[in-house]
Design an enzyme around this catalytic site. Structure first.
Site, PDB file in Angstrom:
ATOM      1  CG  ASP A 155       5.409  -3.329  -5.046  1.00  0.00           C
ATOM      2  OD1 ASP A 155       6.073  -4.323  -5.379  1.00  0.00           O
ATOM      3  OD2 ASP A 155       5.900  -2.385  -4.409  1.00  0.00           O
ATOM      4  CG  ASN A 156       7.730  -0.784  -7.656  1.00  0.00           C
ATOM      5  OD1 ASN A 156       6.888  -0.184  -6.984  1.00  0.00           O
ATOM      6  ND2 ASN A 156       8.925  -1.087  -7.186  1.00  0.00           N
ATOM      7  N   GLY A 205       0.817  -1.217   0.000  1.00  0.00           N
ATOM      8  CA  GLY A 205       0.000   0.000   0.000  1.00  0.00           C
ATOM      9  C   GLY A 205       0.844   1.259   0.000  1.00  0.00           C
ATOM     10  NE  ARG A 249       4.244   8.186  -8.217  1.00  0.00           N
ATOM     11  CZ  ARG A 249       4.744   7.076  -7.675  1.00  0.00           C
ATOM     12  NH1 ARG A 249       5.951   6.658  -8.005  1.00  0.00           N
ATOM     13  NH2 ARG A 249       4.055   6.387  -6.793  1.00  0.00           N
ATOM     14  CG  ASP A 263       7.536   3.162  -7.117  1.00  0.00           C
ATOM     15  OD1 ASP A 263       7.861   4.267  -6.660  1.00  0.00           O
ATOM     16  OD2 ASP A 263       6.841   2.359  -6.472  1.00  0.00           O
ATOM     17  NE  ARG A 266       0.961   1.294  -6.763  1.00  0.00           N
ATOM     18  CZ  ARG A 266       2.096   1.961  -6.648  1.00  0.00           C
ATOM     19  NH1 ARG A 266       3.230   1.338  -6.776  1.00  0.00           N
ATOM     20  NH2 ARG A 266       2.083   3.239  -6.370  1.00  0.00           N
ATOM     21  NE  ARG A 312       8.590   6.250  -0.265  1.00  0.00           N
ATOM     22  CZ  ARG A 312       9.778   6.497  -0.707  1.00  0.00           C
ATOM     23  NH1 ARG A 312      10.418   7.562  -0.306  1.00  0.00           N
ATOM     24  NH2 ARG A 312      10.350   5.677  -1.549  1.00  0.00           N
ATOM     25  CE  LYS A 371       8.014   7.594  -4.398  1.00  0.00           C
ATOM     26  NZ  LYS A 371       8.608   7.062  -5.646  1.00  0.00           N
ATOM     27  CG  ASP A 431      10.366   8.371   7.363  1.00  0.00           C
ATOM     28  OD1 ASP A 431       9.970   7.902   6.273  1.00  0.00           O
ATOM     29  OD2 ASP A 431      11.423   9.007   7.480  1.00  0.00           O
TER      30      ASP A 431
HETATM   31  P1  AMP Z   1       9.064   1.080  -3.062  1.00  0.00           P
HETATM   32  O1  AMP Z   1      10.322   0.331  -2.809  1.00  0.00           O
HETATM   33  O2  AMP Z   1       9.239   2.577  -3.097  1.00  0.00           O
HETATM   34  O3  AMP Z   1       8.325   0.578  -4.256  1.00  0.00           O
HETATM   35  O4  AMP Z   1       8.135   0.836  -1.791  1.00  0.00           O
HETATM   36  C1  AMP Z   1       7.741  -0.431  -1.350  1.00  0.00           C
HETATM   37  C2  AMP Z   1       6.746  -0.279  -0.221  1.00  0.00           C
HETATM   38  O5  AMP Z   1       7.352   0.355   0.905  1.00  0.00           O
HETATM   39  C3  AMP Z   1       5.528   0.550  -0.544  1.00  0.00           C
HETATM   40  O6  AMP Z   1       4.426   0.011   0.128  1.00  0.00           O
HETATM   41  C4  AMP Z   1       5.891   1.906  -0.006  1.00  0.00           C
HETATM   42  O7  AMP Z   1       4.761   2.684   0.282  1.00  0.00           O
HETATM   43  C5  AMP Z   1       6.645   1.532   1.257  1.00  0.00           C
HETATM   44  N1  AMP Z   1       7.595   2.572   1.665  1.00  0.00           N
HETATM   45  C6  AMP Z   1       8.749   2.898   1.055  1.00  0.00           C
HETATM   46  N2  AMP Z   1       9.374   3.890   1.718  1.00  0.00           N
HETATM   47  C7  AMP Z   1       8.595   4.214   2.772  1.00  0.00           C
HETATM   48  C8  AMP Z   1       8.692   5.171   3.843  1.00  0.00           C
HETATM   49  N3  AMP Z   1       9.728   6.001   3.959  1.00  0.00           N
HETATM   50  N4  AMP Z   1       7.691   5.209   4.739  1.00  0.00           N
HETATM   51  C9  AMP Z   1       6.635   4.374   4.653  1.00  0.00           C
HETATM   52  N5  AMP Z   1       6.491   3.453   3.678  1.00  0.00           N
HETATM   53  C10 AMP Z   1       7.461   3.359   2.749  1.00  0.00           C
HETATM   54 MG    MG Z   2       6.697   0.991  -5.160  1.00  0.00          MG
END
Ligand code: AMP
Ligand code: MG
Length: 491
Positions: free
Chosen positions: A250-251, A88, A174, A260, A181, A91, A111, A123
């Site tokens: 998810d990407n 989900g 964004r 992403d 996805r 952030r 984002k 965070d």
């Molecule tokens: P990503 O690697 O950016 O595709 O993110 C993978 C998952 O981790 C997704 O569910 C993002 O929303 C979550 N995520 C990545 N960075 C953060 C962050 N700093 N705080 C909270 N969730 C994160």
């Molecule tokens: Mg992602």
């Protein structure tokens, strides 16, 4: 003055289990560091209104614009092959949707705007470096005509984020055809919620594939359409040397956009095994593996759709396999056609693929720069001498041999040298967002609050196919000491 967003939200009208309603978390002192004015206009937004302190507050998530219905979308996903039933937007927060000047519905998402119910241990924030990287690379992709999410704005929040060290926090706005996805489908499929899968499929058809509404069986048609767009997308990545870096489900966008930008990178020296991402230990997402992975991700998508294909599971599986079988050919057709264009061929011959592969092999053996080789080849086609491209090969004998074959093949076509050169220059960019340039931009911004290098790089990359003599150095590969060997996740 009030900043006006002509929101027309549709995702937020879906059932409540599709998302969590959550507002961005206000930040201390937002400062707008970049606004994409042409994109704002295209979205029906007033750039002058956005370029104000109120605009900065909205783009940082400190103030909500009228008509926003902020949500964090629910999704699941396979990360490096392992299924996570709940990811989900941890952030990211979708403010809403607008209809752009082409009549296309577009998501406007913040984002890095604070925690959501999907944040897990994160965070909810983003650091400035990854925000600038995503801004640069997504806009460069758009300028090269590759389907991609866009970047509308970047703001710094005035608050630090803690990573290995304290870094300036930032928020990226964004813009996407949608943020749906493969993982969004997986979220419901994993819960056995076929009704939701169907609801989502209907939403996707309405939004991204409206021509399928009239199909006799829209769901298999949807699978085929998504397969087609992914095949085309990944072919286009390979043709410009792009490595996504985290092709998790998810990407993988259902609309067929690149989404992403984390540890993504463009290859300098051609090597099909290139991996940049520090977390991709086994090279799962290496340059040349991307088509295979796209098919793997599409197979996960097909699994979600099985209950919509037939009540008889064996039948559904057989049909899904049959439809997935089209990926290989769709990818190959797009990739081969693209390679022919890169070589300046207007017609199709059986052994063109061998000719292209022979060049790639020679490049790999020599470690020749991918982008420069094809750009210089374009100019060589216009001139009749190979000196400049040849100079990229330390031991040019193999290249010379190849060039004789290439010239012979070109000689079989009636087009003039100038015509060929012009055509090649529209597919072989001079300027790509090279890693060492992105790194330099990030260093200047993060440590010196200096955005001049960022602006200059963006300006160069906005015209990737034009020679820009005053910026010629941006076409150069990194010197050995400038080489960036690893990129890190956007977190
Ligand atoms: P990503 O690697 O950016 O595709 O993110 C993978 C998952 O981790 C997704 O569910 C993002 O929303 C979550 N995520 C990545 N960075 C953060 C962050 N700093 N705080 C909270 N969730 C994160
Ligand atoms: Mg992602």
């Amino acid at each position: 003055m009030t900043v006006h967003f002509p929101f027309q939200n549709s995702y937020a009208a879906l059932p409540a289990n599709f998302f969590a309603r959550v507002a961005p978390t206000p930040v201390e002192k937002p400062r707008l560091i970049k606004l994409n004015r042409p994109l704002a206009l295209h979205l029906g937004l007033d750039p002058d209104q956005l370029d104000t302190s109120e605009g900065a507050e909205i783009l940082a998530g400190k103030t909500l614009p009228d008509g926003a219905d902020p949500i964090a979308m629910a999704y699941a996903g396979h990360q490096f092959g392992h299924f996570v039933p709940q990811l989900g937007d941890g952030r990211a927060i979708l403010l809403g949707e607008v209809i752009d000047k082409d009549g296309v519905r577009r998501d406007i998402q913040l984002k890095g705007s604070g925690p959501t119910p999907f944040s897990r241990r994160g965070d909810g924030r983003a650091a400035l470096g990854p925000v600038l990287r995503e801004y640069i690379v997504s806009e460069a992709m758009a300028a090269m005509g590759i389907p991609t999410t866009r970047s509308l704005a970047a703001v710094i929040t005035g608050e630090p984020v803690m990573r290995e060290t304290a870094l300036p926090g930032a928020v990226l706005t964004r813009v996407a055809a949608s943020h749906i996805r493969v993982g969004t489908f997986q979220y419901f499929a994993a819960r056995g919620d076929t009704e939701a899968v169907q609801r989502l499929a209907d939403h996707v058809i309405e939004r991204h594939y409206p021509h399928l509404k009239a199909a006799e069986r829209p769901y298999p048609a949807l699978l085929t359409a998504v397969i087609g767009r992914q095949a085309e997308l990944v072919a286009r990545w390979l043709l410009i040397g792009f490595i996504h870096g985290v092709m998790n489900t998810d990407n993988t966008s259902i609309s067929g956009e690149t989404i992403d930008y984390g540890p993504c990178a463009f290859m300098d020296a051609y090597n099909p095994a290139t991996v940049f991402s520090s977390i991709d230990e086994y090279g799962r997402y290496a340059y040349a593996n991307q088509p295979r992975i796209a098919l793997w991700n599409l197979t996960r998508f097909a699994e979600c759709l099985l209950p919509l294909l037939s009540d008889d599971q064996d039948k559904a599986v057989a049909e899904a396999q049959d439809l997935l079988g089209a990926f290989g050919e769709a990818f190959n057709d797009a990739y081969k056609a693209g390679l022919r264009k890169k070589l300046g061929l207007f017609t199709e011959r059986d052994d063109d693929q061998l000719l292209a592969q022979a060049l790639l092999d020679t490049m790999a053996a020599a470690g020749a720069d991918f982008t420069l080789t094809f750009r210089r080849l374009s100019d060589a086609a216009g001139r009749g001498d190979n000196a400049e491209v040849r100079a990229l090969f330390e031991e040019p004998a193999a290249f010379d041999e190849w060039a004789v074959r290439w010239r012979a093949r070109l000689g079989e076509e009636p087009q003039s040298a100038e015509e060929r050169r012009a055509a090649m220059r529209t597919v072989n960019p001079a300027f790509i967002p090279r890693n060492h340039r992105i790194e330099a931009v990030i260093q200047a911004a993060v440590w010196n609050d200096d955005y001049a290098p960022f602006e200059e790089l963006l300006a160069v990359l906005a015209r990737p196919f034009e020679d820009q003599p005053q910026f010629a150095a941006y076409a150069d590969p990194p010197k050995p000491e400038e080489r960036v060997c690893q990129t890190f996740c956007g977190t």
